[in-house]
Design a protein around this motif. Structure first.
Motif, PDB file in Angstrom:
ATOM      1  N   PRO A 124      -9.072   4.165   1.834  1.00 42.67           N
ATOM      2  CA  PRO A 124      -9.308   2.967   2.653  1.00 42.67           C
ATOM      3  C   PRO A 124     -10.122   1.878   1.968  1.00 42.67           C
ATOM      4  CG  PRO A 124      -9.778   4.981   3.891  1.00 42.67           C
ATOM      5  CD  PRO A 124      -9.619   5.374   2.450  1.00 42.67           C
TER       6      PRO A 124
ATOM      7  N   GLN B 107      -6.232   8.310   3.896  1.00 46.66           N
ATOM      8  CA  GLN B 107      -5.338   8.175   5.031  1.00 46.66           C
ATOM      9  C   GLN B 107      -3.902   8.226   4.516  1.00 46.66           C
ATOM     10  OE1 GLN B 107      -6.338   4.472   6.991  1.00 46.66           O
ATOM     11  NE2 GLN B 107      -8.513   4.981   7.155  1.00 46.66           N
ATOM     12  N   GLU B 108      -2.958   7.768   5.330  1.00 47.93           N
ATOM     13  CA  GLU B 108      -1.597   7.604   4.831  1.00 47.93           C
ATOM     14  C   GLU B 108      -1.577   6.452   3.824  1.00 47.93           C
ATOM     15  OE1 GLU B 108       1.181   9.532   5.443  1.00 47.93           O
ATOM     16  OE2 GLU B 108      -0.447  10.786   6.203  1.00 47.93           O
TER      17      GLU B 108
ATOM     18  N   GLY C 196      -3.743   6.127  -0.159  1.00 44.72           N
ATOM     19  CA  GLY C 196      -4.330   5.884   1.154  1.00 44.72           C
ATOM     20  C   GLY C 196      -5.844   5.851   1.166  1.00 44.72           C
TER      21      GLY C 196
END
Length: 300
Positions: free
Chosen positions: A163, A277-278, A161
């Motif tokens: 980015p 993030q996820e 995750g």
């Protein structure tokens, strides 16, 4: 599983169905300036262009010996051998990598905070940084297996995750790197292109990929195209040298069939402004010992 091509906020879609494409990078490589640290403007510009920088004599001869002894200690620790952070060779069962070493070794924890290392990471990324991943790699003589061509960011984006490619790796050689003992090969300038990969991410893919990566690697046509465009450089030099390279650069290494081992300390710094993030192309994140999710800035 949610594939990345369903996420409208994903600038680097991968693990796709269909034919992979070469996407232009939309983020800079160098985020800081000469005023932010020890690296001069010309070296920063060269790093922006080529995607990597070699810093000779990062460690002294005495320091190399100290860290080498630490690698021997870690690889022969019988209690640690049962830990999932220890990755062994698929064919021989010998230690291939040990992850999360800045948490396992006080010496390597000190190295992470050493100004010779930390200040460069901060300057390149233009921010405070934290450790995304740390490990030591062992490539013994005769039996050491290589790493197939890949971009680290493709995996860190898809499975962790991350980015954007606002991360930089520092590989510090603890043995001499020759052209013939499995030295790291890099395609200079390839970091400016994101090469998509095809296929879904299997559950717990890391358990297989850390031994022999098959998912998240470019196909042969894409590798051929990138090599024709960028060529291939190889990291060689004396123990104590450091290779700094961008998270999206295409790189790999061959097997080591010589008597000369090749071992290194591998530190990945991520910007605190680029926290995970996820996953963009996996059902769940990889474990924290592979991809740190605590983005607290490193302090001295």
């Amino acid at each position: 599983m949610t594939l990345t091509d369903t996420r409208v906020d994903d600038g680097y879609p991968t693990r796709i169905t269909g034919t992979p494409e070469h996407l232009p990078r939309v983020h800079p490589t160098v985020w800081g300036t000469e005023a932010d640290g020890p690296i001069d403007a010309a070296t920063l510009a060269n790093h922006e262009t080529k995607g990597y920088t070699v810093v000779e004599d990062t460690l002294s001869v005495g320091e190399v010996q100290t860290y080498w002894q630490e690698l021997v200690r870690l690889s022969t620790d019988k209690e640690l051998a049962r830990d999932e952070r220890v990755i062994t060779e698929a064919k021989t069962g010998e230690v291939r990598s040990i992850f999360d070493v800045h948490e396992l070794s006080d010496l390597i924890a000190e190295l992470v905070r050493d100004p010779r290392v930390l200040d460069r990471a901060r300057q390149m990324l233009g921010s405070e940084v934290y450790i995304h991943q740390s490990r030591v790699n062992y490539m013994p003589g005769f039996k050491g297996s290589g790493f197939y061509w890949h971009s680290d960011f493709e995996t860190w984006h898809a499975e962790d995750g991350m980015p954007a490619p606002r991360a930089v790796s520092c590989s510090i050689a603890l043995t001499d790197n020759y052209p013939f003992n499995g030295g790291l090969m890099i395609m200079p300038g390839s970091h400016r292109t994101f090469v998509q990969c095809a296929g879904e991410t299997p559950d717990e893919n890391y358990k297989a990929s850390l031994k022999d990566q098959r998912v998240g690697v470019p196909n042969e046509d894409d590798i051929t195209r990138m090599a024709a465009e960028h060529g291939i450089d190889q990291f060689t030099g004396q123990a104590g040298s450091a290779l700094w390279f961008d998270s999206n650069i295409m790189h790999g290494s061959g097997n080591n069939i010589t008597p000369y081992p090749r071992s290194n300390i591998f530190l990945v710094f991520n910007s605190v402004e680029n926290a995970l993030q996820e996953p963009f192309a996996a059902s769940v994140p990889r474990p924290a010992f592979i991809a740190g999710r605590d983005s607290t800035p490193i302090s001295r």
